[in-house]
Design a protein around this motif. Sequence first.
Motif, mmCIF file in Angstrom:
data_model
loop_
_atom_site.group_PDB
_atom_site.id
_atom_site.type_symbol
_atom_site.label_atom_id
_atom_site.label_comp_id
_atom_site.label_asym_id
_atom_site.label_seq_id
_atom_site.Cartn_x
_atom_site.Cartn_y
_atom_site.Cartn_z
ATOM 1 N N ALA A 1 -23.434 11.406 8.235
ATOM 2 C CA ALA A 1 -25.093 12.021 8.744
ATOM 3 C C ALA A 1 -25.605 13.735 7.868
ATOM 4 O O ALA A 1 -26.723 13.355 7.381
ATOM 5 N N LYS A 2 -24.819 13.996 7.321
ATOM 6 C CA LYS A 2 -24.712 15.267 6.538
ATOM 7 C C LYS A 2 -26.038 14.807 5.497
ATOM 8 O O LYS A 2 -27.635 15.190 5.191
ATOM 9 N N GLY A 3 -25.548 13.519 5.118
ATOM 10 C CA GLY A 3 -25.670 12.848 3.515
ATOM 11 C C GLY A 3 -27.509 12.930 3.815
ATOM 12 O O GLY A 3 -27.869 12.353 2.873
ATOM 13 N N LEU A 4 -27.551 12.069 4.632
ATOM 14 C CA LEU A 4 -29.005 11.651 5.254
ATOM 15 C C LEU A 4 -29.585 13.145 5.738
ATOM 16 O O LEU A 4 -30.601 12.232 5.499
ATOM 17 N N GLY A 5 -29.261 13.892 5.195
ATOM 18 C CA GLY A 5 -30.197 15.030 6.169
ATOM 19 C C GLY A 5 -30.649 15.131 6.607
ATOM 20 O O GLY A 5 -31.561 16.110 7.118
ATOM 21 N N ALA A 6 -29.060 15.160 8.123
ATOM 22 C CA ALA A 6 -29.676 15.488 9.798
ATOM 23 C C ALA A 6 -28.701 17.024 9.687
ATOM 24 O O ALA A 6 -28.336 17.055 9.026
ATOM 25 N N SER A 7 -29.538 17.422 10.985
ATOM 26 C CA SER A 7 -28.579 18.578 11.709
ATOM 27 C C SER A 7 -27.550 18.034 12.058
ATOM 28 O O SER A 7 -27.855 17.560 13.348
ATOM 29 N N VAL A 8 -26.177 18.786 11.681
ATOM 30 C CA VAL A 8 -25.420 17.524 12.555
ATOM 31 C C VAL A 8 -24.307 18.982 13.627
ATOM 32 O O VAL A 8 -24.039 20.103 12.718
ATOM 33 N N ILE A 9 -24.428 18.521 14.929
ATOM 34 C CA ILE A 9 -24.001 19.431 16.164
ATOM 35 C C ILE A 9 -22.534 18.823 16.461
ATOM 36 O O ILE A 9 -22.578 17.042 16.317
ATOM 37 N N VAL A 10 -21.537 19.721 15.989
ATOM 38 C CA VAL A 10 -20.135 18.537 16.952
ATOM 39 C C VAL A 10 -19.324 18.649 18.325
ATOM 40 O O VAL A 10 -19.620 20.410 17.913
ATOM 41 N N CYS A 11 -19.043 18.525 18.618
ATOM 42 C CA CYS A 11 -19.042 18.920 20.392
ATOM 43 C C CYS A 11 -17.353 18.148 20.167
ATOM 44 O O CYS A 11 -17.231 16.999 19.701
ATOM 45 N N GLU A 12 -16.150 18.847 20.327
ATOM 46 C CA GLU A 12 -14.854 18.789 20.743
ATOM 47 C C GLU A 12 -14.144 19.559 21.969
ATOM 48 O O GLU A 12 -13.951 20.457 22.547
ATOM 49 N N ILE A 13 -13.356 19.693 21.996
ATOM 50 C CA ILE A 13 -12.103 19.538 22.969
ATOM 51 C C ILE A 13 -10.621 20.591 22.358
ATOM 52 O O ILE A 13 -10.296 21.027 22.811
ATOM 53 N N ASP A 14 -10.873 20.105 20.866
ATOM 54 C CA ASP A 14 -9.311 20.529 20.685
ATOM 55 C C ASP A 14 -9.934 21.297 19.111
ATOM 56 O O ASP A 14 -10.501 21.728 18.504
ATOM 57 N N PRO A 15 -9.521 22.870 19.177
ATOM 58 C CA PRO A 15 -9.488 23.965 18.919
ATOM 59 C C PRO A 15 -9.809 24.221 17.830
ATOM 60 O O PRO A 15 -9.849 24.560 16.417
ATOM 61 N N ILE A 16 -8.222 23.045 17.286
ATOM 62 C CA ILE A 16 -8.631 23.165 15.572
ATOM 63 C C ILE A 16 -9.682 22.491 14.772
ATOM 64 O O ILE A 16 -9.778 22.442 14.337
ATOM 65 N N LYS A 17 -9.568 21.293 15.589
ATOM 66 C CA LYS A 17 -11.302 20.229 14.471
ATOM 67 C C LYS A 17 -12.271 20.803 15.251
ATOM 68 O O LYS A 17 -13.020 21.111 14.448
ATOM 69 N N ALA A 18 -12.211 21.470 16.166
ATOM 70 C CA ALA A 18 -13.485 22.310 16.329
ATOM 71 C C ALA A 18 -14.150 23.640 14.791
ATOM 72 O O ALA A 18 -14.441 23.683 13.771
ATOM 73 N N THR A 19 -12.316 24.010 14.349
ATOM 74 C CA THR A 19 -13.016 25.073 13.718
ATOM 75 C C THR A 19 -13.079 24.675 12.500
ATOM 76 O O THR A 19 -13.637 24.997 11.644
ATOM 77 N N GLU A 20 -12.087 23.102 11.908
ATOM 78 C CA GLU A 20 -12.112 22.303 10.773
ATOM 79 C C GLU A 20 -14.013 22.295 10.786
ATOM 80 O O GLU A 20 -14.559 21.983 9.670
#
Length: 413
Positions: free
Chosen positions: A224-243
């Motif tokens: 998505a980033k490569g296609l020029g989007a602004s990317v938002i991530v939603c997670e429940i795992d604090p480690i994945k969210a930090t990543e």
Amino acid sequence: MYKIRNIDLAESGRQKIQWVRKNMPLLRSLEDEFSKTKPFDGVRVSISVHLEAKTAYLAKVLAIGGAEVSVTGSNPLSTQDDVAAALAKDGLKVYAWYNATEEEYKEHLELALGYKPNIIIDDGGDLVNLLHTKRQDLLPHVMGGSEETTTGILRLKAMEREGVLKFPMVAVNNAYCKYLFDNRYGTGQSVWDGINRTTNLIVAGKNVVVVGYGWCGKGIAMRAKGLGASVIVCEIDPIKATEAVMDGFKVMTMDKASSIGDIFITATGCKRVIHGEHYKKMKDGAILCNAGHFDVEVCVPELEEMACEKKEQRKNIMGYKIEDGRWINLLAEGRLVNLAAGDGHPAEIMDMSFALQALSAKYVLENYEKLGNKVIDVPEEIDKRVALMKLKSWGIEIDELTEEQKKYLESWC
Ligand code: NAD
Ligand code: SAH
């Protein structure tokens, strides 16, 4: 011995299978090996995987290796009728059609199992479920099998924990040569292929919300980033969210993201990750789709309930009008957008996943008596063999440790 839509479609299906065969060098080399060694002579194999050209080629390779193969789909919207026809014409037992009702889908699974398989290849756990419930009578014939995807393995692990799993299952998804490539790069590319061909809209400049930052989510966000989007991530795992933050994405709750996003993509394996409370806040024209498991991640019943009008906007896009006049668009009925509205992962990716499947089937056949009723990792030798085959197909050679280096790495002083 088939139940498909139309056998006259076989030529188009054959063309698709020939195209992927040309682009699946790993399976081609296994085809060559199995045609000589016939490891599956007299063995019955049932496959329930998205019935698309690459799966068809896997089925053919096993049949060339001597197996009696029966095939069905693993999702009512991913079966391609021409591919099913080509397999049936080649004499394989095929039970599947596009847009099967729930009843038809289940009937097709049962028909594929009707051949009393010794080995099963499952994707999401439908065959395993049936063999442990309605068709326990078939258990004495089953030596074991393998599972293709993350969610299927979660289910198998739950069965193993409860002591109810009745045969060994190889966790193909957990091999490095599966999730690092299939889940990440395969999903990353094919999800955007599905969304783009379905919507024919620009991605650049849009807010894309990726729900779940596991292997699939990482691939989807990266592309998505490569296609020029602004990317938002939603997670429940604090480690994945930090990543996700360190990978350069905004991270927030789904509640917050729901009023910002233009395109929402779920890849969690969890249920109801986007639901009514979120629909209330979404922009007019928001696009929802799922890349995770079955049709439970985007809550479709709540969307149906909230809508005062429902209208097909384009093939595979259903528009839902909310009372206040906003339209929310759901792609592919909330089923896997890359397979229900596309051709799934590219051939070169499924080549690795299916080489693992073919070699795991052979491993089960040779070792089932000593494996126990457990979830088993793909042996390291098979994982490494697939990576080496892949490198060879690119003409790439890599270095090897010298004896001196090996000793150095194994010593402690
Ligand atoms: P994963 O376990 O690596 O990642 C799932 C992520 O979702 C995890 O980080 C988890 O913390 C997060 N998550 C779980 N519940 C959540 C929730 N309620 N809200 C937000 N985040 C949540 O799994 P994966 O390998 O990325 O697979 C994800 C799903 O996609 C599985 O169902 C898998 O079977 C499926 N899959 C689909 C394709 C495809 O072709 N579309 C390919 C491979 C896997
Ligand atoms: N049957 C469930 C399970 C998820 S499918 C469902 O439909 O929701 C996810 C799996 O599909 C992945 O693990 C991936 O390996 C597989 N897949 C992706 N593209 C494919 C293709 N072109 N052909 C066959 N399988 C594919």
